[in-house]
Structure formats: C-alpha cells, structure tokens
Design an enzyme around this catalytic site. Sequence first.
Site, PDB file in Angstrom:
ATOM      1  N   PHE A 145       0.631  -1.749  -0.076  1.00  0.00           N
ATOM      2  CA  PHE A 145       0.177  -0.144   0.272  1.00  0.00           C
ATOM      3  C   PHE A 145       1.234   0.658  -0.147  1.00  0.00           C
ATOM      4  O   PHE A 145       1.905   1.001   0.668  1.00  0.00           O
ATOM      5  CB  PHE A 145      -0.884  -0.080   1.249  1.00  0.00           C
ATOM      6  CG  PHE A 145      -1.659   0.934   1.152  1.00  0.00           C
ATOM      7  CD1 PHE A 145      -3.158   1.174   0.363  1.00  0.00           C
ATOM      8  CD2 PHE A 145      -1.471   2.058   1.667  1.00  0.00           C
ATOM      9  CE1 PHE A 145      -3.916   2.477   0.659  1.00  0.00           C
ATOM     10  CE2 PHE A 145      -1.853   3.217   1.456  1.00  0.00           C
ATOM     11  CZ  PHE A 145      -3.476   3.646   0.561  1.00  0.00           C
ATOM     12  N   ASP A 230       9.685   3.485   1.243  1.00  0.00           N
ATOM     13  CA  ASP A 230       8.425   4.025   2.162  1.00  0.00           C
ATOM     14  C   ASP A 230       7.313   3.483   3.481  1.00  0.00           C
ATOM     15  O   ASP A 230       7.574   2.898   3.661  1.00  0.00           O
ATOM     16  CB  ASP A 230       7.084   3.039   0.757  1.00  0.00           C
ATOM     17  CG  ASP A 230       6.231   3.880   0.914  1.00  0.00           C
ATOM     18  OD1 ASP A 230       6.015   4.642   2.314  1.00  0.00           O
ATOM     19  OD2 ASP A 230       4.553   4.463   1.311  1.00  0.00           O
ATOM     20  N   LYS A 259       2.757  11.442   6.946  1.00  0.00           N
ATOM     21  CA  LYS A 259       2.206  11.037   7.714  1.00  0.00           C
ATOM     22  C   LYS A 259       2.459  11.764   9.154  1.00  0.00           C
ATOM     23  O   LYS A 259       2.179  13.013   9.429  1.00  0.00           O
ATOM     24  CB  LYS A 259       2.129   9.291   8.098  1.00  0.00           C
ATOM     25  CG  LYS A 259       1.245   9.033   6.643  1.00  0.00           C
ATOM     26  CD  LYS A 259       0.630   7.948   7.616  1.00  0.00           C
ATOM     27  CE  LYS A 259      -0.042   7.265   6.249  1.00  0.00           C
ATOM     28  NZ  LYS A 259      -1.519   7.597   5.689  1.00  0.00           N
TER      29      LYS A 259
END
Length: 404
Positions: A145, A230, A259
Amino acid sequence: MIDDMLRTPEAIRDAERWTAHNYHPLPVVISSAEGSWLTDVDGRRYLDCLAGYSALNFGHRHPTLIAAAHAQLDRLTLTSRAFVHDQFADFCRELAELCGKDLVLPMNTGAEAVETGIKVARKWGYQVKGVAPGMANIVVAEGNFHGRTTTIVSFSTDEDARADFGPYTPGFTVVPYGDLAALSAAIDENTVAVLLEPIQGEQGVVVPPEGYLPGVRRVCTEQNVLFIADEIQSGLGRTGDTFACDHEGVTPDMYLLGKALGGGIVPVSAVAANTDVLGVLRPGQHGSTFGGNPLACAVATEVVRLLATGEFQRRSTELGARLHAGLRSLVGKGLVAVRGRGLWAGLDIDPALMSGREACERLAERGVLAKDTHGATIRLAPPLVITEEEIDHAVAQLAAVLAG
C-alpha cells in the site's frame, strides 16, 4: 443545525448524502482531542488506538507543535517555491541529518512522496544507470500500500483499490513480499528500483522475515538498483527506531516520509536521498505549489527536533513491549495471531467470532477506537504519548470484546 444532526448514527448517514462514499467510518463524531484521547459531540471520550494511521505519532495537539503552528500562522503561511522562505533551509537540513542523507525534497502527502520517488528513480535510471528510454522498471511487493493515485494503484494487488481505474501505468513488476529469491530473479537490466514498505501496514502490520531487508539491500547494491523504503507509516518512531529499516541496520537509497512528519497538524511529506540520486532533478521537472510551505516547514522542523531527542523511539520500544505482551496473552482467547513492532500491531481475530469491523464497533462502544483491514484483522497504532495504564486499558477492552 448540522452539529445537532450529527449526534446520532442516523444523522451521520444523512450527512453522508453530501459526501462521496469512499470511506466507511465508525459511527463516532469527534469534536475535540488531546494527547491520546478524543471527545465526541456528546462529550464521550475515546482512547485513540489508530493515531491517524501514524500521522498522530506525537498525539493530538502536542503543545510544542501547536505553538510552532500558531507562531507561524501569525507570520507567513505560503509563498510557493517561486521564492525561498525563512523556515525552508532549517527544515531540509535537519530532516536530511536525521535521515543521514544529503538532500530533501518536500511535498505534501504520502502519495506525492511515492510518486516523487518513482519519477526520481526512473530519471536516475535513464541518466545514471543508462537504461534505454521508456524501459525503466520498478520491482514492488504483493500486498503493498503506497497510496491511491492512478500510477500507484496500477501495481496494487488489492482489487478494491485497483479495480475499474485502468488503463494502468506500466513499468512495475510485482513479487511476493518477503521472498528475496523472487525479488532477485525479477531484477533485470531495465530495473531502476525496488520499492518496499519495511513493514506492510495496510496489509495488517506484516513484518518481513528476519534477514529480508538486509538481503534486499545487498541485492540492490550488487545489481546497481535503488532501494526505496516507504517509511510513511512505519517511520518516525512508530516501530521503536526512527525508521523501521533501522531494526536490521539497513540504509535505503531513498526514504519516503509523510504522515507523522506533519505532527497531526498539516500534511507534510518528503523524499530524502543523496545527491547522486535526488541531484538528477532540475528546475521545472518536478514540484508542488504547497510542498515545503512555511507553515509545513515550521511544524515539521519541530517534529524532527522531537525525534532527534530519541524520547519517542524509546517510548515506542518500551510501551510497545507492554502492548505486545498484553496482546499475545489473548492468542487462543479470540485472537489467532499478533504481529508488529513497537507501538504497532496487527491482530487476526478468529473469524468464527466476528469480523474486524464488528470488533472495532464493539471496541468503540467501550471507548477505544481502532481500524479493521482485510476481513478479520484490526490494526492498533496508538500515539507514542500513550501511557502504560492506557495500554492496559485498551488490552482489557479488547479482551472483553473477544470474550463476548
């Protein structure tokens, strides 16, 4: 009037009439928050065990971050990259130092960071490695993801994210996550990068086999391929180290961050790499109006300084051990398996008992908020400011839910 309407689940459904149904939230309407706790419009408090998918690693409204945002709001919020502002250099320098890299390219969202990483890797492949024009390929993992842009969903193996959004972007090879032999076999003369999550969050906090990440690093070095990590969810203290890669002593060629970098206040993302990689970009080839804006830099610089103390990494390690011990005690008592690292856990519930969604709904009734994924799996990712007592409370509420 809208606030009054939102006080019941029926009113929530009514309000959704005006929203595209791309989310299916729990029937809770939050009006305020502090630290690890959220309060709804009726004054009921909930322990936040999701932390905005790690965007709230430092809790809600951390005083240092709020102070930085307030101070910057009174001075300057946006210039665009057409000009240089007085917060930009400090942010880029301090983040680069935290990452051990030469350069930083600020963006806004995690998906933008991934798109940036893909573009940079392709350009590096053509200009530095010598890949034939239009032939660059990137190896990715099943269960990944990395976001939901058209390019990113082109290499997703989640049909909910991918179906009906074609035609898809070429240039990606998908291999099983954790399978070093398959990854190595997929690399050829046109491969420019391997793009991986060090821990797969959306898939259910899946930790790869020991030695996998060092093996990926070794293969990428041997084959002259960039290793892109990531760390948008897994990074910035979540797993007990600054980066999840740190647990196995691995340094990727490129970090993708987001984030938590925005402190739960503004969306901030970044790509960090050395000059031989990020240096391939020239003015006009890539950018973002809001990327690296003054407000974002002011907040994110304070985030980097909080991380530089090591306090939050230590908290994640110590409190994470307590969380995982409590969760493991429930295996065989409604839980099938527990995975994760630090203050991050994926829990597989016995599907004969209930779905992950039902478990989250029951937890919400008991004042604990979490998120389900992939059927009978739920994820816990509380803010790193959570206390021992709050962890014990969350585990106790989960035990009560499983016990029926």
